[in-house]
Design an enzyme around this catalytic site. Structure first.
Site, PDB file in Angstrom:
ATOM      1  N   CYS A   1       0.932  -1.194  -0.171  1.00 59.18           N
ATOM      2  CA  CYS A   1      -0.212   0.158  -0.354  1.00 59.18           C
ATOM      3  C   CYS A   1       0.762   0.849  -0.087  1.00 59.18           C
ATOM      4  CB  CYS A   1      -1.237  -0.068   1.052  1.00 59.18           C
ATOM      5  SG  CYS A   1      -2.097  -1.648   1.474  1.00 59.18           S
TER       6      CYS A   1
ATOM      7  N   HIS B   1      -2.334   8.623   5.754  1.00 55.90           N
ATOM      8  CA  HIS B   1      -2.610   6.888   5.250  1.00 55.90           C
ATOM      9  C   HIS B   1      -4.177   6.926   5.560  1.00 55.90           C
ATOM     10  CE1 HIS B   1      -1.629   2.851   3.804  1.00 55.90           C
ATOM     11  NE2 HIS B   1      -1.682   2.166   4.523  1.00 55.90           N
TER      12      HIS B   1
ATOM     13  N   GLU C   1      -0.879   5.291  13.621  1.00 59.16           N
ATOM     14  CA  GLU C   1      -0.912   6.623  12.582  1.00 59.16           C
ATOM     15  C   GLU C   1      -0.879   7.909  13.500  1.00 59.16           C
ATOM     16  OE1 GLU C   1      -2.708   7.570   8.995  1.00 59.16           O
ATOM     17  OE2 GLU C   1      -0.881   8.394   7.702  1.00 59.16           O
TER      18      GLU C   1
ATOM     19  N   LYS D   1      -9.064   8.941   2.401  1.00 56.27           N
ATOM     20  CA  LYS D   1      -9.239   7.369   1.422  1.00 56.27           C
ATOM     21  C   LYS D   1     -10.828   7.419   2.187  1.00 56.27           C
ATOM     22  CE  LYS D   1      -5.661   4.318   1.901  1.00 56.27           C
ATOM     23  NZ  LYS D   1      -4.173   5.065   1.958  1.00 56.27           N
TER      24      LYS D   1
ATOM     25  N   HIS E   1      -9.724   2.762  -0.659  1.00 59.56           N
ATOM     26  CA  HIS E   1      -8.050   2.427  -0.620  1.00 59.56           C
ATOM     27  C   HIS E   1      -7.490   1.350  -1.548  1.00 59.56           C
ATOM     28  CE1 HIS E   1      -3.708   1.065   1.080  1.00 59.56           C
ATOM     29  NE2 HIS E   1      -4.206   1.135   1.970  1.00 59.56           N
TER      30      HIS E   1
ATOM     31  N   PHE F   1       1.693  -3.263   3.613  1.00 60.28           N
ATOM     32  CA  PHE F   1       1.777  -4.745   4.377  1.00 60.28           C
ATOM     33  C   PHE F   1       3.325  -4.870   4.500  1.00 60.28           C
ATOM     34  CE2 PHE F   1      -2.733  -6.753   4.124  1.00 60.28           C
ATOM     35  CZ  PHE F   1      -3.209  -5.605   5.260  1.00 60.28           C
TER      36      PHE F   1
END
Lengths: 79, 412
Positions: free
Chosen positions: B167, B307, B318, B336, B341, B400
């Site tokens: 990502c 993110h 975050e 998002k 996403h 990831f």
């Protein structure tokens, strides 16, 4: 009169982005910018559409659509 | 270069976007700036799946966008990349007919590549046998192909590759693109990210992990970053591409510059396959490296394009990281909430939006933020866009594998 040619044209329209009036029986595959990968893809779709078996070199870059029709019509239906 | 004077500025001179918010940069920006919830709906390809919503792009017509004679040869991930790249290059004012292609690089990011083609051809293999598998499977599937095809479209013969950091892929790509300019191996980089994998196998995989929002019946409310009721992310497809040039070159040709890309940092959590390190130590390394690279103190950051996936774990970790490193000062947003996403494309879409945010002085809101999680001790922009002079903004991406990447943009 056989319907092989219009059926071949329909495959080009449906799977390869052509318009019906963009192709003629005199056009070669190379003129239509169908490269070797595209010809293998076309071979697969022709086999499925007509229920025949083609070898890897039955459709060649320098063949015209008219010649391809003759090749297709020369093959026995197997499926 | 190490030891050289001052931060290195890469000018963003072109932007192209294809997202669930819109086809084209302006259409995407308009809806991201003034959102109407998550741009998600039922994905036809996912019919019958427990997880069946996504931020897909129903209006995208590849035949129209890139030509019907070529479109059939590309996986959707490459189609979206080609469309965004064409818009970005045209937007930059550079003429591929005139440029020295040997000095033009292409660096894109993608998490998965041509997954849709792979799934389809795997079904052909199982149903009709190996002799019916498409000869185009490999060039449609391979993750590097989007950059290769963009190069063919624009005669870009410089360095060419695709980054894969899950990502964070789009962010990594743009960071590495700037490095190519800094090293002097090219003069122009076409860079961004693309993803198109809203298909049963991939979405089932995410669903089985428990990563997706369970609001399958209310797609517009499903992606809600930083909200107390967030419950997972909404998968998306899309692409965004930037044209980068050295700031001096852009200035010399009188190019319009949206913003300067002034810093990049990257790191690994070295912690877990999918969960973020709850201490945030890995992400902090990337953020601090980015600030160092840009020569910025933490209190110079006005805005964070987070993110912000809308998963409980990501947003909490975050938020703590932002609070710890940057304090409460920056206005934070996660787009998002609107565009979902899009995995490997997400960082590129967010970089494009961050450049627009800096350029226009308008910070888009976080859609669906109705009740901010009390643990998120940040100034999160909610409800409506905020007009603000944004001198410096950072964009976070965490993948990831624990792969982290952060970009810093500054006003040109």
């Amino acid at each position: 009169m056989s319907d092989t040619y219009p059926r071949l044209v329909q495959l080009l329209v449906k799977n390869f982005g052509f318009e019906t009036d963009e192709v003629t029986p005199e056009d070669t595959f190379s003129k239509l910018e169908l490269d070797s990968l595209a010809l293998v893809e076309l071979t697969l779709t022709v086999q499925q559409e007509f229920g025949i078996e083609l070898s890897d070199d039955d459709l060649g870059a320098d063949d015209t659509l008219g010649q391809a029709v003759k090749v297709i019509e020369s093959k026995p239906v197997v499926a | 270069m190490p030891g050289s004077t001052g931060p290195f500025h890469a000018a963003v001179t072109g932007i192209g976007m294809v997202t669930a918010a819109g086809i084209g940069t302006q259409a995407s920006w308009n809806l991201i700036r003034d959102p109407e919830g998550t741009a998600a709906s039922e994905v036809p390809a996912l019919e019958g799946n427990p997880a069946h919503i996504g931020c897909w792009i129903p209006g995208y017509d590849a035949d129209k966008a890139i030509g019907r004679r070529k479109a059939w040869r590309y996986d959707r991930s490459s189609q979206l990349a080609l469309t965004a790249a064409a818009e970005a290059v045209a937007d930059s004012g550079l003429d591929p007919g005139e440029w020295d292609g040997t000095r033009v690089a292409v660096v894109l990011g993608s998490g998965i590549g041509g997954a849709g083609t792979w799934e389809k051809q795997h079904n052909v293999l199982l149903g009709d046998g190996p002799l019916n598998v498409s000869p185009l499977l490999i060039p449609m599937l391979a993750v590097n192909m989007s950059a290769g095809y963009v190069a063919m479209d624009h005669g870009a013969r410089g360095p060419n590759f695709v980054t894969a950091t899950a990502c964070a892929s789009g962010t990594t790509a743009i960071g590495m693109a700037r490095e190519l300019l800094r090293q002097g191996v090219c003069d122009v980089v076409i860079t961004g990210g693309t993803e198109a994998c809203l298909i049963p196998s991939i979405i089932s995989g995410f669903s089985q992990m428990g990563a997706l929002s369970k609001r399958q019946d209310t797609p517009r409310a499903a992606s809600r970053p930083f909200d107390v009721d967030r419950d997972g992310f909404v998968p998306a497809e899309g692409a965004a591409v930037l044209v980068l040039e050295r700031a001096a070159d852009a200035r010399a040709r009188g190019a319009r510059v949206y913003a300067n890309l002034s810093g990049y940092g990257a790191s690994a959590d070295a912690h877990h396959a999918t969960a973020p390190d709850p201490s945030g130590a890995g992400a902090e390394l990337a953020l601090r490296a980015c600030l160092d690279d840009a020569g910025l103190a933490p209190d110079a950051v006005d805005h964070v394009n987070a993110h912000g996936t809308s998963t409980p774990l990501n947003d909490a970790a975050e938020a703590k990281l932002i609070r710890r490193v940057l304090g409460r000062r920056p206005a934070v947003t996660s787009i998002k909430g609107v565009v979902g996403h899009s995995l490997g494309a997400a960082g590129a879409i967010e970089a494009a939006v961050t450049a627009l945010t800096v350029g226009e002085g308008v910070i888009p809101p976080t859609a669906n933020l109705e009740s901010q999680d009390p643990e998120i001790e940040l100034d999160v922009v909610a409800k409506t866009a905020r007009t603000a002079a944004v001198e410096v903004a950072v964009s976070n991406s965490f993948g990831f594998g624990g792969q982290n990447a952060v970009l810093a943009f500054s006003r040109a």
